[in-house]
Design a protein around this motif. Sequence first.
Motif, PDB file in Angstrom:
ATOM      1  N   LYS A 165       0.820  -1.214   0.000  1.00 42.02           N
ATOM      2  CA  LYS A 165       0.000   0.000   0.000  1.00 42.02           C
ATOM      3  C   LYS A 165       0.859   1.271   0.000  1.00 42.02           C
ATOM      4  CE  LYS A 165      -4.393  -1.519   2.004  1.00 42.02           C
ATOM      5  NZ  LYS A 165      -5.423  -1.235   3.029  1.00 42.02           N
ATOM      6  N   GLY A 166       1.883   1.269  -0.824  1.00 40.15           N
ATOM      7  CA  GLY A 166       2.718   2.457  -0.954  1.00 40.15           C
ATOM      8  C   GLY A 166       3.741   2.642   0.144  1.00 40.15           C
ATOM      9  N   ASN A 167       3.851   1.682   1.059  1.00 37.81           N
ATOM     10  CA  ASN A 167       4.842   1.750   2.137  1.00 37.81           C
ATOM     11  C   ASN A 167       5.959   0.755   1.853  1.00 37.81           C
ATOM     12  OD1 ASN A 167       3.354   3.491   4.334  1.00 37.81           O
ATOM     13  ND2 ASN A 167       1.843   1.999   3.627  1.00 37.81           N
ATOM     14  N   HIS A 168       7.207   1.222   1.916  1.00 40.25           N
ATOM     15  CA  HIS A 168       8.365   0.382   1.627  1.00 40.25           C
ATOM     16  C   HIS A 168       9.003  -0.080   2.940  1.00 40.25           C
ATOM     17  CE1 HIS A 168       7.779   1.814  -2.389  1.00 40.25           C
ATOM     18  NE2 HIS A 168       8.154   3.052  -2.098  1.00 40.25           N
ATOM     19  N   PHE A 169       8.897  -1.367   3.223  1.00 37.32           N
ATOM     20  CA  PHE A 169       9.478  -1.955   4.434  1.00 37.32           C
ATOM     21  C   PHE A 169      10.793  -2.626   4.069  1.00 37.32           C
ATOM     22  CE2 PHE A 169       4.910  -1.779   5.110  1.00 37.32           C
ATOM     23  CZ  PHE A 169       4.814  -1.248   6.386  1.00 37.32           C
ATOM     24  N   ILE A 170      11.882  -2.202   4.698  1.00 37.41           N
ATOM     25  CA  ILE A 170      13.197  -2.777   4.445  1.00 37.41           C
ATOM     26  C   ILE A 170      13.506  -3.749   5.571  1.00 37.41           C
ATOM     27  CG2 ILE A 170      15.593  -2.307   3.862  1.00 37.41           C
ATOM     28  CD1 ILE A 170      13.570  -0.882   2.065  1.00 37.41           C
ATOM     29  N   MET A 171      13.523  -5.049   5.237  1.00 40.97           N
ATOM     30  CA  MET A 171      13.815  -6.102   6.202  1.00 40.97           C
ATOM     31  C   MET A 171      15.303  -6.420   6.146  1.00 40.97           C
ATOM     32  SD  MET A 171      10.668  -6.521   7.184  1.00 40.97           S
ATOM     33  CE  MET A 171      10.822  -7.935   8.276  1.00 40.97           C
ATOM     34  N   ILE A 172      15.967  -6.400   7.299  1.00 44.13           N
ATOM     35  CA  ILE A 172      17.424  -6.512   7.334  1.00 44.13           C
ATOM     36  C   ILE A 172      17.868  -7.648   8.245  1.00 44.13           C
ATOM     37  CG2 ILE A 172      19.511  -5.324   8.170  1.00 44.13           C
ATOM     38  CD1 ILE A 172      18.414  -2.784   7.039  1.00 44.13           C
ATOM     39  N   ASN A 173      18.875  -8.378   7.799  1.00 44.12           N
ATOM     40  CA  ASN A 173      19.553  -9.365   8.640  1.00 44.12           C
ATOM     41  C   ASN A 173      20.580  -8.614   9.475  1.00 44.12           C
ATOM     42  OD1 ASN A 173      21.279 -11.290   9.750  1.00 44.12           O
ATOM     43  ND2 ASN A 173      21.265 -12.597   7.940  1.00 44.12           N
ATOM     44  N   SER A 174      20.274  -8.376  10.741  1.00 47.71           N
ATOM     45  CA  SER A 174      21.150  -7.569  11.602  1.00 47.71           C
ATOM     46  C   SER A 174      22.525  -8.191  11.773  1.00 47.71           C
ATOM     47  CB  SER A 174      20.508  -7.392  12.983  1.00 47.71           C
ATOM     48  OG  SER A 174      19.270  -6.738  12.894  1.00 47.71           O
ATOM     49  N   MET A 175      22.597  -9.518  11.767  1.00 47.15           N
ATOM     50  CA  MET A 175      23.877 -10.193  12.000  1.00 47.15           C
ATOM     51  C   MET A 175      24.822 -10.065  10.804  1.00 47.15           C
ATOM     52  SD  MET A 175      21.221 -11.515  13.681  1.00 47.15           S
ATOM     53  CE  MET A 175      20.566 -12.794  12.601  1.00 47.15           C
ATOM     54  N   SER A 221       8.165   6.592  -1.253  1.00 44.62           N
ATOM     55  CA  SER A 221       7.875   7.123   0.076  1.00 44.62           C
ATOM     56  C   SER A 221       9.057   6.732   0.943  1.00 44.62           C
ATOM     57  CB  SER A 221       6.566   6.553   0.654  1.00 44.62           C
ATOM     58  OG  SER A 221       6.671   5.147   0.850  1.00 44.62           O
ATOM     59  N   ARG A 222       9.368   7.514   1.929  1.00 47.15           N
ATOM     60  CA  ARG A 222      10.519   7.184   2.768  1.00 47.15           C
ATOM     61  C   ARG A 222      10.296   5.811   3.404  1.00 47.15           C
ATOM     62  NH1 ARG A 222      12.123  11.800   6.874  1.00 47.15           N
ATOM     63  NH2 ARG A 222      13.834  10.320   7.221  1.00 47.15           N
ATOM     64  N   PRO A 223      11.299   4.955   3.376  1.00 47.67           N
ATOM     65  CA  PRO A 223      11.105   3.574   3.814  1.00 47.67           C
ATOM     66  C   PRO A 223      10.995   3.431   5.329  1.00 47.67           C
ATOM     67  CG  PRO A 223      13.394   3.943   3.257  1.00 47.67           C
ATOM     68  CD  PRO A 223      12.666   5.198   2.861  1.00 47.67           C
ATOM     69  N   ILE A 224      10.609   2.237   5.734  1.00 46.90           N
ATOM     70  CA  ILE A 224      10.450   1.857   7.137  1.00 46.90           C
ATOM     71  C   ILE A 224      11.463   0.755   7.415  1.00 46.90           C
ATOM     72  CG2 ILE A 224       8.869   0.882   8.845  1.00 46.90           C
ATOM     73  CD1 ILE A 224       6.658   2.053   6.716  1.00 46.90           C
ATOM     74  N   PRO A 271      15.444   6.354   6.269  1.00 49.36           N
ATOM     75  CA  PRO A 271      14.110   5.881   6.678  1.00 49.36           C
ATOM     76  C   PRO A 271      13.356   6.940   7.487  1.00 49.36           C
ATOM     77  CG  PRO A 271      15.801   4.900   8.056  1.00 49.36           C
ATOM     78  CD  PRO A 271      16.520   5.673   7.002  1.00 49.36           C
ATOM     79  N   ARG A 272      12.042   6.760   7.593  1.00 52.03           N
ATOM     80  CA  ARG A 272      11.229   7.707   8.368  1.00 52.03           C
ATOM     81  C   ARG A 272      10.942   7.208   9.776  1.00 52.03           C
ATOM     82  NH1 ARG A 272       5.147   6.418   6.413  1.00 52.03           N
ATOM     83  NH2 ARG A 272       5.602   4.878   4.813  1.00 52.03           N
ATOM     84  N   VAL A 273      11.023   5.877   9.975  1.00 52.94           N
ATOM     85  CA  VAL A 273      10.816   5.289  11.296  1.00 52.94           C
ATOM     86  C   VAL A 273      11.472   3.906  11.288  1.00 52.94           C
ATOM     87  CG1 VAL A 273       8.568   4.267  10.677  1.00 52.94           C
ATOM     88  CG2 VAL A 273       9.087   4.746  13.091  1.00 52.94           C
ATOM     89  N   ALA A 274      11.895   3.438  12.456  1.00 54.48           N
ATOM     90  CA  ALA A 274      12.579   2.148  12.543  1.00 54.48           C
ATOM     91  C   ALA A 274      11.943   1.296  13.632  1.00 54.48           C
ATOM     92  CB  ALA A 274      14.067   2.355  12.839  1.00 54.48           C
ATOM     93  N   PHE A 275      11.984  -0.033  13.420  1.00 51.15           N
ATOM     94  CA  PHE A 275      11.466  -0.991  14.388  1.00 51.15           C
ATOM     95  C   PHE A 275      12.486  -2.113  14.570  1.00 51.15           C
ATOM     96  CE2 PHE A 275       7.834   1.004  12.375  1.00 51.15           C
ATOM     97  CZ  PHE A 275       6.998   1.310  13.447  1.00 51.15           C
ATOM     98  N   ALA A 276      12.603  -2.599  15.806  1.00 53.68           N
ATOM     99  CA  ALA A 276      13.555  -3.668  16.107  1.00 53.68           C
ATOM    100  C   ALA A 276      13.057  -4.466  17.305  1.00 53.68           C
ATOM    101  CB  ALA A 276      14.941  -3.081  16.393  1.00 53.68           C
TER     102      ALA A 276
END
Length: 362
Positions: A165-175, A221-224, A271-276
């Motif tokens: 829905k127009g939101n770009h979620f960047i999923m990252i392998n932190s390790m 849109s700025r990613p998440i 990014p515009r916001v981050a989650f962890a």
Amino acid sequence: MWTKIACIALFALIYCEFLADYVQLSQCYWQSPKPANVGSKNEDELRAIIIADTHLVGPIRGHWLDRLYREWHMHRSFQATMQMFEPDVIFVLGDLFDEGDFVNDSDFQKYVTRFHRLFSPPSGVPIISAVGNHDVGFHYKMDTYFLNRFSKHFNNTGVEMHTIKGNHFIMINSMAMLNDGCGFCNAALRDLKNISEKLKCLENGHKCVDAKTLEKHKKYSRPILMQHFPTYRKSDAVCREHDAPEMEVYRENWEVLSKDSTDLLGTLLSPRVAFAGHSHHYCLSINRFGIEEYTVASYSWRNKVEPSFLLAAFTGSSYAVLKCNMLRQQHVYNVYIASVVILIATIIVLIYRRRDKRRMKT
């Protein structure tokens, strides 16, 4: 006598095991990114449930009773959440499993089956999972064998962009964010740079955006940012909101990303916001590149006295997040203890009444 006792026991059982989650979750509600429409859903609004660190008990270090009871309550809470809030998507920010980095293939397959049984969303609602250190190991232990095994069932072991829905979620392998020249780190850096270029092209409308990219990601849109490790911070003392009982000092690349890796993500992705997840405690902070970052508490009673998750609503230009506390383990214990006390008191009263009746007859 036995009817009263059975009613008290049945009430305690039904309340604790089936109704208490609904009572607790009734205090939560969706917040809209547009204040004028709080409580109602806009057509372009994406509603996401974000959880972390489910840590399903493994066959080696776990106890069957621990697994049976605590995972039952995770299941009950999840199903109540699905029914009450009807999300569009669910994100799980790593450490799905407690022993995913060293169980054999047979036990890992049982893990996967159990996870899907416990966290079964409604039809059409996807679960997107980041990978955690307990799923594939810390950087020093991470191996292609573990990554391929996790990827086979959950698909996210590198750096990937999901557009919803127009939101770009960047999923990252932190390790893979140590940037020390290892193969995993080099691959992650290449993926990050490719995603960065796609985002720049979408933002500026350059000819470098091919038809496939436009079809998949539509517009900029700025990613998440979504991953298992939080970005760098010294401790939860910097959090604007937090629920950690102690302010332990965090080590780079163990409890949080390094400063350099954090700055790299900010520079490449903006990014515009981050989650962890990972810390097992909730935190709302302003991170090194000046945006809000939400660290999601563990979803399991094994790791958190009062687990919680996030209700997050997104549009292409804004977002709104609410922390939702889950049922406290102690609340369940208190209800059962109170029920036992009432049962004992009821039995004593009934016994004395019967004795009094017998004495009166004689």
